[in-house]
Structure formats: structure tokens, C-alpha cells
Design an enzyme around this catalytic site. Structure first.
Site, PDB file in Angstrom:
ATOM      1  CE1 TYR A 159      -4.144   1.859   0.523  1.00  0.00           C
ATOM      2  CE2 TYR A 159      -2.768   3.224   1.937  1.00  0.00           C
ATOM      3  CZ  TYR A 159      -3.949   3.028   1.233  1.00  0.00           C
ATOM      4  OH  TYR A 159      -4.911   4.003   1.232  1.00  0.00           O
ATOM      5  CE  LYS A 163      -3.621   4.796  -1.724  1.00  0.00           C
ATOM      6  NZ  LYS A 163      -4.691   5.320  -2.599  1.00  0.00           N
TER       7      LYS A 163
END
Ligand code: ADP
Length: 259
Positions: A159, A163
Site C-alpha cells: 500500500y 501511494k
């Protein structure tokens, strides 16, 4: 929203992952500002709920089922927008998934899934949406990244990488697309999305007073906070803002913590 002269009447705004969570607030806010909203989501039921809500308020919306991790599906989504709306003014790359798993347990498939939805999906939405955006009035792309691009809790490698990748993507696209299409990113911090989920899904547990108190702003974020930032970045007021990252986190990333 009144202080921002963000009148999006006649403009087409595509929100990926727009069925629920932060994307739901983004779509509603643009719809309230007069935009026609295209809700692209893998979750058809969530997307349908969003469309019904916007239409019940007198707004204009329609949904398209799309898995943004599938480039062919994204190409089909844009062909659909070309056929129905004919142009795109704002693309909000918001669709995202999260896997929390210790590094030594994360599978290749899990890594690929998170990167392919969050990062590859965002790029190919812009890639295949570009011809439509170039027909827009004052087009821009907004990436919904996360403060997790800058700071992490354990076991969130895929994640965090996805990002952080969106930040590089924001810079590169802003430079490549120059005056034609502005490209910016928003980094939401802790946002309470519990009231913005599909109606049949369980609500998450209530926030504690200390959850709010630890934020310099005195509260946990709301999806509307992110939506307001989107409206600004998409507006004429932001016509000199491109390649930028706007952190919407109540001040958490600038707070020094002494333990
Ligand atoms: P957040 O709380 O960060 O807003 P949510 O999980 O509530 O996150 O919302 C993310 C939205 O993105 C959901 O509506 C979900 O169905 C959608 N989504 C997830 N994966 C995909 C995908 N591959 N393609 C399109 N939409 C997706």
C-alpha cells in the site's frame, strides 16, 4: 463550498472507486457543484447507490462497472465515456485497495493486486482518458494518494509503495502534460468513512475522543474534507497549481511526537 467559486455546471467528472468511501463524498460534492458524475467502480451495488443518491438530490450521475486494474477494462470505460459524455473535465483516480500483511507473508499476487489497482490503474485511467480530457474545458487529474506515501505503520508495504508511486506519477504527468492537463495529488490522513459505506455493510466501531484529540486540527477527517480539496484543485482558482501534493490530514504529518 460557498466560498469557492467552483461551478462545475456542464462539466464531466469521473471518479474511480466512486461507489463508497472517500470517492462517494467526492462524487457528491462535484454533483452539488453542477457536474455530471461518472461513477466507475468494481462494486456495482455501491456505485448504483451513489447514482440514486445524486439523482434524488437533483444531480446528474451514471455508473459504469470497471476494474481499474484491468487496462482493457479501463480502455472500455473511456470508450463508454466517449460515447455517452464525449469529453472529460476532471478525472479523480481514487480507486484503491489495502492489504495489511507482514512482509515475509505477502504473496506476489497480493503485491500485484495492490499495485495494479492503486498505481497501474491510476496511470491507465489517465493514459486512456487523455483524449477525452483534452476535450475538457480546463481539464485536470487528481490522484487520491495517502499520508501513507510519507509515513507508515507496520505491514503495509504494498500500500505504501503504491501511494508513494502516485506521487512520482503526479510529478511526471504534470510535466508531460504541461499546460494541457493539470495533475495533482491529495494525501488524506485519517478519514472516518464509516458513514460513507454501502448501506448493507457493517459500520466500523466508533471513534474515541483521543482519536480526535491527537490531531492538531482537533478531529479525525471527514470524506467531505477530501472532497473540498478536490473541488479546489479542479477549479479555476487552482489554474497555476500542477504537479502538487496537498496533505489533508488535520496536521498529523507535521506533528512532532515526544514519547
Ligand atoms: P476509502 O475508505 O479509502 O475511500 P473504500 O474501500 O471505502 O476506501 O472505497 C474504495 C472504493 O474503490 C470502493 O467503492 C471499491 O469498490 C472501489 N474499488 C476497489 N478496487 C477497485 C478496482 N479495482 N476498480 C474500481 N474500483 C475499485
Amino acid at each position: 463550498m460557498g466560498h469557492l467559486h467552483a461551478d462545475f455546471a456542464g462539466e464531466v467528472v469521473l471518479v474511480t472507486g466512486g461507489g463508497q468511501g472517500i470517492g462517494r463524498a467526492i462524487g457528491r460534492t462535484f454533483a452539488e457543484s453542477g457536474a455530471q458524475v461518472v461513477v466507475a467502480d468494481v462494486d456495482e451495488r455501491a456505485a448504483q447507490e451513489q447514482v440514486e443518491w445524486i439523482e434524488a438530490q437533483g444531480g446528474r450521475a451514471r455508473c459504469v462497472r470497471c476494474d481499474v486494474s484491468d487496462p482493457a477494462g479501463v480502455e472500455a470505460l473511456m470508450a463508454d465515456v466517449a460515447a455517452h459524455e464525449g469529453h472529460l473535465d476532471v478525472l479523480v483516480n481514487n480507486a484503491g485497495v489495502m492489504v495489511a500483511r507482514p512482509p515475509e507473508e505477502l504473496s506476489v499476487a497480493e503485491w500485484d493486486r495492490v499495485l495494479n489497482v492503486n498505481l497501474r490503474g491510476a496511470f491507465f485511467c489517465t493514459r486512456y482518458g487523455l483524449a477525452l480530457l483534452r476535450k475538457g474545458r480546463s481539464p485536470s487529474v487528481i490522484h487520491i494518494a495517502s499520508t501513507r506515501a510519507l509515513m507508515s505503520e507496520p505491514n503495509t508495504e504494498s500500500y505504501a509503495a503504491s501511494k508513494a508511486g502516485l506521487l512520482g506519477l503526479t510529478h511526471a504527468l504534470a510535466v508531460s502534460l504541461g499546460p494541457e492537463v493539470r495533475v495533482n495529488a491529495i494525501l488524506p490522513g485519517w478519514i472516518d468513512v464509516s458513514a460513507w459505506k454501502r448501506s448493507d455493510l457493517a459500520r466500523q466501531e466508533a471513534l474515541r475522543p483521543e482519536d480526535h484529540a491527537q490531531h492538531p486540527a482537533g478531529r479525525v477527517g471527514r470524506p467531505e474534507d477530501v472532497a473540498a480539496a478536490c473541488l479546489y484543485l479542479a477549479s479555476e482558482e487552482a489554474s497555476f497549481v500542477t504537479g502538487q501534493v496537498l496533505v489533508v490530514d488535520g496536521g498529523m504529518t507535521v506533528k512532532m511526537i515526544y514519547v
